[in-house]
Design a protein around this motif. Structure first.
Motif, PDB file in Angstrom:
ATOM      1  N   THR A  56      80.999  34.364   7.371  1.00 23.40           N
ATOM      2  CA  THR A  56      81.954  34.200   6.272  1.00 23.40           C
ATOM      3  C   THR A  56      81.228  33.862   4.980  1.00 23.40           C
ATOM      4  N   TYR A  57      80.274  32.920   5.067  1.00 21.26           N
ATOM      5  CA  TYR A  57      79.491  32.566   3.886  1.00 21.26           C
ATOM      6  C   TYR A  57      78.654  33.752   3.402  1.00 21.26           C
ATOM      7  N   TRP A  58      78.063  34.482   4.348  1.00 23.58           N
ATOM      8  CA  TRP A  58      77.193  35.601   4.002  1.00 23.58           C
ATOM      9  C   TRP A  58      77.954  36.673   3.211  1.00 23.58           C
ATOM     10  N   ASP A  59      79.222  36.878   3.561  1.00 23.83           N
ATOM     11  CA  ASP A  59      80.035  37.917   2.910  1.00 23.83           C
ATOM     12  C   ASP A  59      80.822  37.398   1.715  1.00 23.83           C
ATOM     13  N   ASP A  60      80.728  36.092   1.444  1.00 19.81           N
ATOM     14  CA  ASP A  60      81.492  35.498   0.344  1.00 19.81           C
ATOM     15  C   ASP A  60      80.843  35.857  -0.993  1.00 19.81           C
ATOM     16  N   ALA A  61      81.649  36.413  -1.900  1.00 21.18           N
ATOM     17  CA  ALA A  61      81.123  36.830  -3.205  1.00 21.18           C
ATOM     18  C   ALA A  61      80.652  35.646  -4.044  1.00 21.18           C
ATOM     19  N   ALA A  62      81.060  34.424  -3.674  1.00 22.67           N
ATOM     20  CA  ALA A  62      80.636  33.252  -4.441  1.00 22.67           C
ATOM     21  C   ALA A  62      79.140  32.978  -4.278  1.00 22.67           C
ATOM     22  N   PRO A  75      81.852  35.208  -9.729  1.00 21.38           N
ATOM     23  CA  PRO A  75      82.527  36.217  -8.895  1.00 21.38           C
ATOM     24  C   PRO A  75      83.944  36.560  -9.364  1.00 21.38           C
ATOM     25  N   HIS A  76      84.716  35.546  -9.770  1.00 20.93           N
ATOM     26  CA  HIS A  76      86.087  35.852 -10.212  1.00 20.93           C
ATOM     27  C   HIS A  76      86.077  36.641 -11.517  1.00 20.93           C
ATOM     28  N   THR A 133      81.309  31.247  10.917  1.00 18.44           N
ATOM     29  CA  THR A 133      81.246  30.556   9.625  1.00 18.44           C
ATOM     30  C   THR A 133      80.096  31.078   8.787  1.00 18.44           C
ATOM     31  N   ALA A 185      90.780  28.295  -5.443  1.00 15.75           N
ATOM     32  CA  ALA A 185      89.395  28.802  -5.368  1.00 15.75           C
ATOM     33  C   ALA A 185      88.386  27.793  -5.883  1.00 15.75           C
TER      34      ALA A 185
END
Length: 525
Positions: free
Chosen positions: A34-40, A80-81, A31, A259
């Motif tokens: 996942t957060y570390w790589d999340d562009a958000a 990010p989007h 987890t 999203a």
């Protein structure tokens, strides 16, 4: 981290063992990754981001107010989007050499901000900005777009309006209404190569004669079209018509909701008992005059609207609602009904003066009004984030109009957890199609739409729901089932909308083999 978490918070310490609970520790690790790589989640560089972070922390902690907080030195940064959209546009131009691009993004996801940031990227320096023409169809939209470009460029004197009595003097960076620029005296004052960049808002209007006139006159280095829905109710897809079926970047409503970019919606389809079968219906629209006569003064229907508001809205006196009506008379009638019921309301239309419209929105924002009933107004383009309730008081099968009206309330705002949508469903003309707007809302095919209605829409984005009362569900289901047997023309339109992305539109020929008995269509390349 907040001060409360570090100083005042109650902390629980839990000891975990790799031997006893390996799966739980693995879940923590995955987890975190996942957060570390999340562009958000944005990276933080103290030298670059310290002032930005300090300003936002002060603003959100309440230690500073927006009135006393100077953020003029801060750059407008893409979410990010939006960064993904900008990257897509850059790729289209620099990798593929395509300089006519369409950006499809759901209402409320910041298309104008993306256009402004995209323009900034193309500026060689503050003193060498390419000439720009930004086209929209309402003054309020143009004023809003101009403010956005000025914020992005950090230049309060950038751009000029060309709408109504406002005329450009320098003519280098023009924000023009389609009505002003498309007039012969407005169009031919400019050379074909006058503007290096042309941005056309709400590009789904491009099929109209005025828009075509502008598109055919100018020869910009870069053309950027902005829209939430490229598919029109008449079957014309502007992506196909003007961009060879190619979309540079796309973020549809259901993706934006998934999203968590927009507030979730609770949509209620409510039967109003009105029979529209005898109303003239041509080219996908009801006759406005006949529809207005049927709705205006219809106290039984108005009573059902009030009852639905009372039932579905937690506190109607505190709601900030927008009601879409068929005519000025209808809007005034509904405003009077709500005022008589103790819900302060106002009727506005395209004929209302700009000052009246502005004051109306201010009163709605301040809680002095519970509802504004609108006619040919607020459908598109304007940011009205405080709207938390939408009343759809006129039938529309246009996916574009439906999503635009819904989108008026999907923008995030303080103290708004959900958008409540009340759509009043009558017995429609046999040619009316419910599937168009519900497919646009959910992204489902016709077959899947039928099953989803029967199952209560189990796979909507988190927090959103679509609920029909018993009668409304019967009306919609019967109508959707009829659309499973389409005409040849409708099948052609449907197949075009589902062409494979890997085949360029210019490289294939569309052919249909129709079996009327089976309702089958086959496309061959």
């Amino acid at each position: 981290m907040s001060r409360a978490a570090l100083v005042d918070g109650l902390e629980w310490n839990v000891r975990l063992s790799r031997q006893a609970t390996p799966s739980l520790l693995d879940k923590f690790e995955s987890t975190f990754d996942t957060y570390w790589d999340d562009a958000a989640f944005a990276t933080y560089d103290p030298e670059r981001d310290a002032a930005y972070l300090d300003t936002l922390l002060a603003q959100n902690s309440g230690r500073s107010t927006s009135a006393s907080l100077d953020v003029s030195h801060l750059d407008v940064r893409p979410y990010p989007h939006q960064q993904a959209m900008l990257s897509d546009l850059t790729s289209e131009r620099e990798v593929h050499g395509r300089h006519q691009n369409l950006l499809v993004a759901a209402t409320g996801t910041g298309k104008t901000v993306v256009a402004a940031l995209d323009y900034k990227r193309q500026c060689r320096s503050p003193g060498l900005r390419p000439t720009l023409l930004f086209v929209a169809h309402r003054k309020e939209i143009l004023e809003q777009a101009l403010r956005t470009y000025r914020d992005v460029l950090k230049d309060g004197s950038f751009g000029e309006l060309f709408v109504g009595n406002s005329k450009p003097v320098r003519g280098q960076h023009v924000f023009a209404s389609i009505q002003s620029i498309a007039r012969p005296d407005g169009l031919h004052r400019w050379a074909r190569e006058r503007f290096e960049i042309v941005v056309m808002d709400e590009f789904h209007h491009a099929e109209a004669a005025t828009y075509r006139r502008v598109l055919e006159h100018f020869a910009p280095r870069e053309l950027l079209g902005l829209t939430a829905t490229p598919e029109r109710a008449d079957g014309v897809d502007v992506a196909q018509e003007f961009f060879n079926g190619r979309v540079a970047s796309e973020l549809r409503l259901w993706d934006a909701l998934s999203a968590d970019l927009l507030v979730p919606f609770h949509y209620f389809g409510i039967a109003d008992g009105v029979d529209l079968g005898s109303i003239r219906f041509t080219r996908g629209r009801y006759d406005v005059d006949e529809l207005s006569k049927l709705y205006t003064g219809n106290t039984a229907r108005a009573a059902k609207v009030l009852a639905a508001v009372q039932d579905k809205v937690t506190d109607p006196t505190r709601m900030r609602a927008l009601g879409f009506c068929v005519s000025v008379d209808h809007a005034r009638f509904m405003a009077q009904v709500f005022n008589d019921a103790g819900l302060p309301a106002l009727a506005l239309s395209g004929e209302s003066q700009p000052l009246e419209r502005r004051h109306g929105l201010e009163r709605l924002r301040d809680g002095q009004l519970a509802c504004i009933f609108a006619v040919d107004l607020f459908n598109e383009g304007l940011d009205i984030p405080m709207i938390d309730t939408v009343l759809m008081l006129r039938p529309t099968q246009s996916a574009t109009i439906f999503l635009q009206q819904l989108g008026r309330g999907l923008r995030r705002a303080d103290d708004k957890a959900v958008l409540t949508v009340l759509d009043f469903v009558g017995h429609q003309n046999q040619a009316f199609r419910f599937d168009l707007k519900y497919r646009a809302l959910t992204g489902l095919s016709r077959n899947k739409l039928e099953h989803s209605i029967e199952a209560g829409f189990p796979f909507l984005p988190p927090g959103s729901q679509i609920v029909f009362d018993r009668v409304a569900e019967e009306i919609v289901l019967e109508n959707v089932r009829k659309q499973l047997k389409l005409s040849t023309k409708d099948l052609v339109v449907d197949v075009r909308q589902h062409k494979p992305d890997e085949v360029p539109a210019s490289d294939y020929t569309l052919s249909l083999e129709i079996s009327r008995g089976c309702g089958l269509a086959r496309r061959t390349a």
